[in-house]
Scaffold this motif. Structure first.
Motif, short mmCIF file in Angstrom:
data_model
loop_
_atom_site.label_atom_id
_atom_site.label_comp_id
_atom_site.label_asym_id
_atom_site.label_seq_id
_atom_site.Cartn_x
_atom_site.Cartn_y
_atom_site.Cartn_z
N ARG A 142 9.52 10.10 -2.17
CA ARG A 142 8.14 9.71 -0.62
C ARG A 142 8.43 11.47 -0.68
N LEU A 170 6.37 9.42 -4.29
CA LEU A 170 5.28 9.73 -4.12
C LEU A 170 4.40 10.90 -3.54
N VAL A 186 2.74 9.47 -8.32
CA VAL A 186 2.03 8.66 -7.88
C VAL A 186 0.61 8.73 -6.95
N PHE A 188 -0.34 8.47 -3.41
CA PHE A 188 0.10 7.51 -2.60
C PHE A 188 -0.21 7.12 -0.78
N HIS A 391 -1.03 0.38 2.74
CA HIS A 391 0.61 0.85 2.55
C HIS A 391 1.06 0.25 2.04
N LYS A 393 1.11 -2.58 0.22
CA LYS A 393 0.73 -2.88 -0.99
C LYS A 393 0.92 -2.64 -2.23
N ARG A 394 0.76 -0.63 -1.68
CA ARG A 394 1.24 0.47 -2.84
C ARG A 394 2.50 0.17 -2.99
N TYR A 395 3.58 0.14 -1.52
CA TYR A 395 4.33 0.20 -1.92
C TYR A 395 5.46 -1.39 -3.31
N LYS A 397 3.87 -2.51 -5.54
CA LYS A 397 4.03 -2.26 -6.66
C LYS A 397 4.28 -1.28 -7.10
N VAL A 398 5.14 -0.01 -6.49
CA VAL A 398 5.09 0.77 -7.47
C VAL A 398 6.86 0.29 -7.39
#
Length: 404
Positions: A142, A170, A186, A188, A391, A393-395, A397-398
């Motif tokens: 990240r 990310l 990604v 992010f 934020h 939600k993005r985590y 999914k990844v």
């Protein structure tokens, strides 16, 4: 070293973003019990630590076995990683072989002594970047830095060595993505926590107490800059902007900061900026050295007339979203993640040189209807794009992509 964390409940966000909370609960069902560890350089000071204090407890509340480990390292290590940080943002710096050896040595030591036995290890920024060289597992990098134009020699020397160990990388913005991460990158963007001490709505009594304690005059316009003492933040320009405006408007400048423990350079720059400001009583330096914490930052942003951000490089700049969330416009330079938070003429202005920044601030200070319109737009944009729930939600999914 493992960081002790508060308990946070995802249900508490229902009143702000109800649909998103329901979506998070459904997303997390398949990930219950999954062991996830975040690794970074410090538990205090700077945006990464603030993000993790919210995200990790909420991951736990959603059923993941999430925790946070912080590097154990000598000061010399952080002198090296500050150089890496600057090089990743494009600065020319000289890093010696012995400094790189120290960087690798500390990463190896931490790979062995930190508790990294997890299904997913999320490595934040350059400091722990080499850990996957010495530990088996599934890793995500990240990056919180503007790497749109890095120092290529140092970037390649560092990133290529461990890039193949990462499943995903990310970045705040697509424009930051460089080789060797293009195939795993990604976009992010980060977030602010609307329920944290820094962003929640405060009682009037608390606001009054803090204003009185720090001797701020709310009857005059207030320009607020929230930034680390870092060369890229260009705080001298913030003072220059204030001085231009001061010729036309009787105002105050608040410079709000925390002294990050992994940034030795910051202390030197702090003294330099103090000298540059001189003895003007309307320039207030408000730092943790004076007892400034998250509640105080919240108050300073809440009472501001307008925010100012003079950074010349900015990975994202969450302090902008924090100010916008309080319903205040922001004037800033159009760099990095600033450009996706401030839409010019919608919730603030994007300008480059000091005179242009001062003129834009003057326009907002002297037009209350414009300030109100920008303020409404400011809060709306942050709610739609830059809150914790989006934020998180993005985590999820990844993580799901990496595991399955």
């Amino acid at each position: 070293m493992r960081v002790e964390l508060p308990i946070k409940r995802i249900s508490n966000y229902k009143n702000i973003v109800s649909d998103e909370v329901d979506e998070l609960i459904n997303l997390a069902k398949e990930l219950k019990g999954l062991r996830v560890v975040h690794v970074n350089a410090t538990s205090y000071g700077g945006g990464v630590a603030e993000l993790l204090y919210t995200l990790v407890p909420l991951m736990r509340d959603l059923g993941l076995d999430a925790y946070w480990e912080v590097l154990e390292a000598p000061n010399e290590f952080f002198n090296v990683t500050k150089k890496l940080h600057n090089a990743f943002q494009g600065a020319y710096v000289d890093i010696t072989d012995s400094e790189l050896e120290l960087f690798e040595k500390v990463n190896k030591e931490n790979a062995e002594k930190l508790n990294l036995d997890a299904d997913i290890v999320i490595i934040h920024d350059p400091q722990p970047y080499f850990i996957p060289l010495f530990k088996e597992g599934k890793f995500i990098w990240r990056c919180h830095i503007d790497t749109s134009s890095p120092n290529k020699i140092i970037w390649e020397k560092i990133t290529k060595k461990a890039a193949k160990k990462y499943s995903k990388a990310l970045f705040h913005l697509t424009e930051y993505v460089q080789e060797p991460f293009k195939d795993i990158a990604v976009e992010f963007p980060p977030s602010i926590d609307p329920l944290s001490d820094k962003n929640k709505q405060l009682p009037e009594e608390t606001i009054k107490e803090i204003i009185l304690k720090y001797n701020i005059d709310i009857t005059r316009p207030i320009i607020t800059v929230v930034a680390r003492f870092d060369p890229w933040k260009d705080l001298k320009s913030a003072i220059d902007v204030y001085r231009i405006l001061k010729e036309k408007v009787d105002l105050q400048l608040l410079i709000v900061s925390a002294m990050a423990k992994d940034d030795p350079e910051g202390w030197i720059l702090f003294e330099e900026i103090l000298r540059y400001a001189g003895t003007d009583p309307d320039i207030h330096f408000l730092t943790d050295l004076k007892g400034v914490g998250h509640l105080e930052v919240n108050v300073f942003q809440t009472i501001s007339t307008v925010g100012l951000h003079t950074a010349t490089k900015e990975g994202f700049g969450l302090v902008i979203s924090e100010m916008l969330w309080k319903g205040n416009p922001v004037v800033a330079r159009p760099t990095g993640g600033v450009k996706v938070q401030i839409l010019d003429g919608f919730n603030g202005f994007l300008r480059n040189d000091v005179k242009e920044l001062a003129d834009a601030l003057y326009d907002i200070i002297n037009d209350s209807s414009l300030k109100e319109e920008f303020g409404r737009n400011a809060k709306k944009l942050v709610k739609e794009k830059f809150l914790t729930t989006a934020h998180l939600k993005r985590y999820l999914k990844v993580i799901k992509e990496v595991i399955y």
